[in-house]
Design a protein around this motif. Structure first.
Motif, PDB file in Angstrom:
ATOM      1  N   GLN A  41       0.764  -1.227  -0.197  1.00  0.00           N
ATOM      2  CA  GLN A  41       0.081   0.107   0.237  1.00  0.00           C
ATOM      3  C   GLN A  41       0.961   1.139  -0.183  1.00  0.00           C
ATOM      4  O   GLN A  41       0.400   2.272  -0.243  1.00  0.00           O
ATOM      5  N   GLN A  67       2.404  12.101  -8.955  1.00  0.00           N
ATOM      6  CA  GLN A  67       1.143  11.897  -9.645  1.00  0.00           C
ATOM      7  C   GLN A  67       0.952  10.581  -9.753  1.00  0.00           C
ATOM      8  O   GLN A  67      -0.146   9.972  -9.648  1.00  0.00           O
ATOM      9  N   VAL A  70      -0.326   8.782  -6.835  1.00  0.00           N
ATOM     10  CA  VAL A  70      -1.715   9.134  -6.607  1.00  0.00           C
ATOM     11  C   VAL A  70      -2.555   8.283  -7.504  1.00  0.00           C
ATOM     12  O   VAL A  70      -3.675   8.008  -7.107  1.00  0.00           O
ATOM     13  N   ASN A  71      -2.082   8.392  -8.818  1.00  0.00           N
ATOM     14  CA  ASN A  71      -3.127   7.686  -9.829  1.00  0.00           C
ATOM     15  C   ASN A  71      -3.395   6.264  -9.449  1.00  0.00           C
ATOM     16  O   ASN A  71      -4.427   5.709  -9.853  1.00  0.00           O
ATOM     17  N   ARG A  73      -3.274   4.835  -6.575  1.00  0.00           N
ATOM     18  CA  ARG A  73      -3.588   4.767  -5.314  1.00  0.00           C
ATOM     19  C   ARG A  73      -2.549   4.164  -4.194  1.00  0.00           C
ATOM     20  O   ARG A  73      -3.068   3.239  -3.465  1.00  0.00           O
ATOM     21  N   ARG A  75       0.847   5.115  -1.738  1.00  0.00           N
ATOM     22  CA  ARG A  75       1.379   6.060  -0.939  1.00  0.00           C
ATOM     23  C   ARG A  75       2.843   6.076  -1.067  1.00  0.00           C
ATOM     24  O   ARG A  75       3.579   4.973  -1.200  1.00  0.00           O
ATOM     25  N   SER A  99       3.048  18.110   1.465  1.00  0.00           N
ATOM     26  CA  SER A  99       2.764  16.734   1.543  1.00  0.00           C
ATOM     27  C   SER A  99       2.859  16.150   2.724  1.00  0.00           C
ATOM     28  O   SER A  99       1.991  15.045   2.772  1.00  0.00           O
ATOM     29  N   GLU A 103      -2.065  12.786   3.089  1.00  0.00           N
ATOM     30  CA  GLU A 103      -1.815  11.224   3.177  1.00  0.00           C
ATOM     31  C   GLU A 103      -1.174  10.546   1.961  1.00  0.00           C
ATOM     32  O   GLU A 103      -0.899   9.284   2.288  1.00  0.00           O
ATOM     33  N   HIS A 104      -1.044  11.347   0.975  1.00  0.00           N
ATOM     34  CA  HIS A 104      -0.320  10.675  -0.299  1.00  0.00           C
ATOM     35  C   HIS A 104       1.280  10.407  -0.329  1.00  0.00           C
ATOM     36  O   HIS A 104       1.516   9.268  -0.786  1.00  0.00           O
ATOM     37  N   VAL A 105       1.783  11.422   0.066  1.00  0.00           N
ATOM     38  CA  VAL A 105       3.340  11.444  -0.110  1.00  0.00           C
ATOM     39  C   VAL A 105       3.770  12.191   1.278  1.00  0.00           C
ATOM     40  O   VAL A 105       3.394  13.175   1.453  1.00  0.00           O
ATOM     41  N   SER A 121      -1.704   7.668  11.097  1.00  0.00           N
ATOM     42  CA  SER A 121      -2.848   7.914   9.896  1.00  0.00           C
ATOM     43  C   SER A 121      -3.935   6.892  10.203  1.00  0.00           C
ATOM     44  O   SER A 121      -4.877   7.402   9.986  1.00  0.00           O
TER      45      SER A 121
END
Length: 130
Positions: A41, A67, A70-71, A73, A75, A99, A103-105, A121
């Protein structure tokens, strides 16, 4: 040590070997994403594996890589000391700060700091931390 998938703080993480191949192109990032599709994940990449272009925002390389994660899904966690890059760029300092609020990076010092972020998180989202 090769890149390995392991559970950290209840989350499956692809932990990338610091001695592994550099991430110097978008295709290199996509290769890591492909490896993560074996069940991870989060992808934890040592900052030392990222090409200097990643930290020079004018190249747009960091944006393209982020990006992609993120695309798909996933992290992305950048591990290690990036202080020399931060000292050279107020725009990078702003990107890292923003960032790390999301939550993504994430940009974290090491795997222990990543574990703390993963636990925090999980708590914020109502999941029980591992």
């Amino acid at each position: 040590m090769p890149d390995v998938i392991e559970e950290r703080a209840g989350v499956t993480v692809l932990v990338c070997d610091p001695a592994g191949p550099p991430v110097a192109t978008v295709q290199d990032a996509l290769d890591l994403i492909g490896a993560a599709f074996l069940g991870a994940q989060v992808v934890a990449v040592p900052a030392s594996r990222l090409a200097d272009d990643f930290f020079s925002l004018g190249t747009r390389f960091a944006g393209e890589v982020m990006q992609k994660f993120v695309n798909y899904r996933l992290r992305l966690a950048v591990l290690g000391d990036i202080s020399r890059h931060l000292a050279a760029s107020s725009a990078l300092r702003a990107l890292v700060h923003e960032s790390n609020q999301a939550e993504h990076v994430w940009f974290v010092a090491d795997l222990d700091a990543l574990d703390e972020r993963l636990r925090a998180s999980a708590e914020q989202s109502g999941r029980r931390p591992g």
